[in-house]
Design an enzyme around this catalytic site. Structure first.
Site, PDB file in Angstrom:
ATOM      1  N   THR A   1     -33.167 -71.275  48.992  1.00  0.00           N
ATOM      2  CA  THR A   1     -33.490 -71.270  50.423  1.00  0.00           C
ATOM      3  C   THR A   1     -33.740 -69.836  50.838  1.00  0.00           C
ATOM      4  OG1 THR A   1     -32.600 -71.677  52.653  1.00  0.00           O
ATOM      5  CG2 THR A   1     -31.016 -71.185  50.938  1.00  0.00           C
TER       6      THR A   1
ATOM      7  N   CYS B   1     -39.967 -70.408  54.270  1.00  0.00           N
ATOM      8  CA  CYS B   1     -38.959 -71.467  54.263  1.00  0.00           C
ATOM      9  C   CYS B   1     -39.345 -72.362  53.110  1.00  0.00           C
ATOM     10  CB  CYS B   1     -38.959 -72.245  55.571  1.00  0.00           C
ATOM     11  SG  CYS B   1     -37.901 -73.703  55.523  1.00  0.00           S
TER      12      CYS B   1
END
Length: 229
Positions: free
Chosen positions: A83, A196
């Protein structure tokens, strides 16, 4: 082959991409029936998102540090946090382990340099776009970073959490993202960081002429190559 320790689940949809890309690269590098030596610790994203929303970054760091310690004990040679946003607490996680963490922004900076990008747009969660923990690494590598205007940042953040992290791919959201990307290109962006790990599920390189830098792909490819270096 080194063993890759993956901290995933943020969200699990993008963690699937990591696992797939890492194994594809290992197969390309070694051939035959080779696959990656990897250990996955998948966290409960609900807990992490609640920490983000409440600004409890120390609490989220503790959760991820515990995951990293577990991976180290299990035999991982290095850590990959699947992430972008949670790299905000990477220093806190690193302080609890002796094996290295491969930083997603640093691997992205390498990819940007390879394509001679000097000005790049950054899309991601509101934390990644608005705070300095991610942008600073890109900037420190001599690359100018621009972000969308406030309304566009809100739209991007909402799509990430309300759609992509739930596995929902919406055509209207894709169109909105591409419109935002076009606006950033008119502001001089030579490329766009998909900062992202879920955005690559929605927007692909074939959708736009401007170079896209999908951080999940870049990060996973680097991890796999590092494992066999």
């Amino acid at each position: 082959m080194k063993t890759i320790g993956l901290i995933g689940g943020m969200s699990w949809e993008s963690t699937v991409t990591y696992y797939q890309i890492i194994n594809q690269v290992i197969k390309q590098q070694l051939g035959g029936l080779h696959s990656a030596k990897s250990i996955l610790y998948s966290v409960d994203f609900y807990e992490i998102e609640q920490c983000q929303a409440k600004g409890e970054w120390d609490k989220s760091a503790k959760i991820l540090a515990n995951a990293a310690q577990s991976l180290q004990k299990a035999g991982a040679d290095f850590i990959v946090i699947c992430t972008n946003t949670m790299h905000k607490v990477v220093a806190d996680i690193q302080a609890h382990i002796s094996i290295p963490i491969v930083h997603i922004a640093e691997t992205t900076a390498v990819a940007l340099h390879k394509q001679q990008i000097s000005k790049v747009a950054l899309l991601g969660t509101k934390y990644t776009m608005e705070q300095d923990f991610y942008k600073k690494i890109i900037i420190d590598n001599g690359i100018e970073v621009i972000i969308p205007e406030p309304d566009d940042r809100m739209l991007i953040n909402n799509v990430i959490y309300d759609e992509l992290c739930l596995g929902t791919i919406n055509a209207a959201s894709k169109t909105a993202f591409l419109t935002i990307i076009d606006k950033l290109a008119t502001q001089g962006a030579q490329g766009v960081i998909l900062g992202c790990t879920e955005i690559g599920l929605l927007v692909k390189q074939q959708d736009t002429a401007i170079p896209l830098f999908d951080t999940s792909l870049i990060h996973a490819q680097y991890a796999a190559l590092h494992a066999v270096a």
